[in-house]
Scaffold this active site. Structure first.
Site, PDB file in Angstrom:
ATOM      1  N   ARG A   1       0.567  -1.362  -0.296  1.00 25.69           N
ATOM      2  CA  ARG A   1       0.088   0.182   0.358  1.00 25.69           C
ATOM      3  C   ARG A   1       1.259   1.220  -0.101  1.00 25.69           C
ATOM      4  O   ARG A   1       1.536   1.396   1.042  1.00 25.69           O
ATOM      5  CB  ARG A   1      -0.832   0.087   1.272  1.00 25.69           C
ATOM      6  CG  ARG A   1      -1.930  -0.767   0.848  1.00 25.69           C
ATOM      7  CD  ARG A   1      -3.343  -0.512   0.599  1.00 25.69           C
ATOM      8  NE  ARG A   1      -4.295  -1.413   0.174  1.00 25.69           N
ATOM      9  CZ  ARG A   1      -4.542  -2.341  -0.291  1.00 25.69           C
ATOM     10  NH1 ARG A   1      -3.668  -2.846  -1.487  1.00 25.69           N
ATOM     11  NH2 ARG A   1      -5.884  -3.274  -0.548  1.00 25.69           N
TER      12      ARG A   1
ATOM     13  N   GLU B   1      -2.591   7.913  -4.019  1.00 24.94           N
ATOM     14  CA  GLU B   1      -2.968   7.365  -5.104  1.00 24.94           C
ATOM     15  C   GLU B   1      -4.444   7.480  -5.979  1.00 24.94           C
ATOM     16  O   GLU B   1      -5.813   7.680  -5.465  1.00 24.94           O
ATOM     17  CB  GLU B   1      -3.606   5.303  -5.275  1.00 24.94           C
ATOM     18  CG  GLU B   1      -2.610   4.766  -5.913  1.00 24.94           C
ATOM     19  CD  GLU B   1      -2.358   3.507  -5.298  1.00 24.94           C
ATOM     20  OE1 GLU B   1      -3.567   2.387  -5.528  1.00 24.94           O
ATOM     21  OE2 GLU B   1      -1.604   2.924  -4.710  1.00 24.94           O
TER      22      GLU B   1
ATOM     23  N   HIS C   1      -0.831  -0.062  -9.882  1.00 24.71           N
ATOM     24  CA  HIS C   1      -1.546  -0.487  -8.414  1.00 24.71           C
ATOM     25  C   HIS C   1      -2.019  -1.853  -9.869  1.00 24.71           C
ATOM     26  O   HIS C   1      -3.228  -1.439  -9.575  1.00 24.71           O
ATOM     27  CB  HIS C   1      -2.812   0.169  -7.887  1.00 24.71           C
ATOM     28  CG  HIS C   1      -2.878  -0.711  -6.911  1.00 24.71           C
ATOM     29  ND1 HIS C   1      -3.399  -0.272  -5.715  1.00 24.71           N
ATOM     30  CD2 HIS C   1      -2.948  -1.845  -6.589  1.00 24.71           C
ATOM     31  CE1 HIS C   1      -3.766  -0.797  -4.954  1.00 24.71           C
ATOM     32  NE2 HIS C   1      -3.569  -2.089  -5.138  1.00 24.71           N
TER      33      HIS C   1
HETATM   34  C1  DGY Z   1      -5.948  -5.775  -3.080  1.00 26.13           C
HETATM   35  O1  DGY Z   1      -6.583  -6.620  -3.524  1.00 26.13           O
HETATM   36  O2  DGY Z   1      -5.466  -5.056  -2.270  1.00 26.13           O
HETATM   37  C2  DGY Z   1      -4.949  -4.982  -3.867  1.00 26.13           C
HETATM   38  O3  DGY Z   1      -4.152  -4.385  -4.098  1.00 26.13           O
HETATM   39  C3  DGY Z   1      -6.281  -4.501  -5.775  1.00 26.13           C
HETATM   40  O4  DGY Z   1      -6.064  -6.398  -6.432  1.00 26.13           O
END
Ligand code: DGY
Length: 337
Positions: A246, A275, A296
């Site tokens: 993240r 983001e 992402h």
């Molecule tokens: C998640 O699944 O948490 C990713 O960041 C997006 O697929």
């Protein structure tokens, strides 16, 4: 009159999940590429008196959203991360929360390695070099990068994605160290059986000794900005940081400074804070030799995203049948606490 319960879907997900839901539910879906605002999600939930909400990492699902429909019984996120959902509030309001664990670990580990290689071997810059017509001759010192093989990989957070990243190190003959809030003996044993010897070390030691530092921790209060100026100072100045977890785990200003003053060699980010990262964000002034950013896409392979769509639909359908969710966030929280 349509008697099917309504599920509000905040983005178009792959078809298999939609088909599954359509059998039992009426789908109301946001079709744009830019996510709906919180206000819009609330409006749709209220208007349709939705039974289910199928959301994703772009949506903030807080107390107001959860209270928008009197009939809301389940929130199912098309993601393994659920930091965008107020899970405690959902429990208070008796709303179940589902997610998609496991299925995307290997795909995200693949991207982590793609970023490590891209960054170490200057792949993005090399492509630009060709496009810019700079490839005039083979050069003994052209675009020299870093090796991956026989170097040290430091993994912060050894859950299922961290382990999948560790497993891939075998082919590169790397030494692997990890840090985690506690030592994970079972994980170490499992990895050792597959031929991966990983060593548990304090985070500071990991930062000091690793050539590649890869982040695989969930976003929580205690992990917010966990990699900041102090941590960059501890990294070796040939070190490369990879973040596919993240964006908020890394203090972006501190990273910017670390790249500027060369306390680390490079970084590759699949997640950023903020983001999406605006194309005029100051950190993007660093050349791809130092910084590679992807939008992402950790879980973005066709089979994985299709499987995620099915898993998120299955969570909604289970709630509809009055069953417990096959992948419940509440169960996961119980398991780790
Ligand atoms: C998640 O699944 O948490 C990713 O960041 C997006 O697929």
């Amino acid at each position: 009159m349509d008697e099917k319960p309504v599920v509000y879907v905040t983005r178009r997900i792959p078809e298999p999940g939609i088909e599954l839901l359509e059998e039992r539910c009426k789908i109301v879906m946001w079709e744009e590429e830019v996510p709906p605002s919180k206000g819009h999600i609330m409006k749709k939930l209220t208007e349709t008196e939705a039974f289910g909400l199928l959301c994703n990492v772009s949506d903030t699902i807080d107390a107001d959203v959860l209270a928008s429909s009197p009939n809301l019984k389940v929130v199912s996120t098309f993601s393994v991360g659920y930091d965008h959902i107020d899970v405690e509030e959902a429990a208070q309001q008796d709303i179940m929360v589902g997610y998609t664990p496991g299925v995307l670990s290997e795909t995200t580990a693949d991207l982590t390695w793609a970023l490590m290689s891209a960054c170490a071997r200057r792949v993005v810059e090399s492509h630009e070099y060709v496009l810019d017509g700079k490839w005039k001759a083979w050069g003994p010192t052209t675009l020299l990068g870093h090796d991956l093989h026989n170097r040290t990989l430091g993994i912060i957070g050894i859950g299922s994605i961290g382990s999948a990243v560790a497993r891939r190190s075998i082919g590169f003959g790397m030494d692997v160290v990890y840090s985690h809030p506690y030592r994970k003996n079972e994980q170490e044993r499992e990895l050792a059986e597959m031929g991966v010897d990983i060593e548990y070390v304090p985070q500071d030691e990991l930062l000091q000794t690793s050539d590649f530092v890869s982040l695989h921790v969930p976003l929580k209060e205690e992990t917010y900005d966990m990699i900041g100026s102090q941590e960059f100072k501890k990294m070796n100045n040939e070190g490369i940081l990879i973040n596919t977890s993240r964006g908020e785990i890394v203090d972006m200003d501190a990273l910017d400074n670390a790249l500027e003053d060369e306390s680390i060699a490079a970084a590759a980010l699949d997640v950023t804070n903020p983001e999406p990262l605006p194309s005029d964000h100051s950190i993007l002034r660093h050349e791809p030799e130092k910084l590679v950013v992807t939008p992402h896409i950790g879980s973005a392979s066709t089979p994985t995203r299709e499987r995620m769509s099915v898993m998120s639909a299955e969570n909604i359908l289970a709630a509809l049948e009055g069953k417990s969710l096959p992948n419940s966030v509440f169960d996961q929280i119980k398991e780790v606490s």
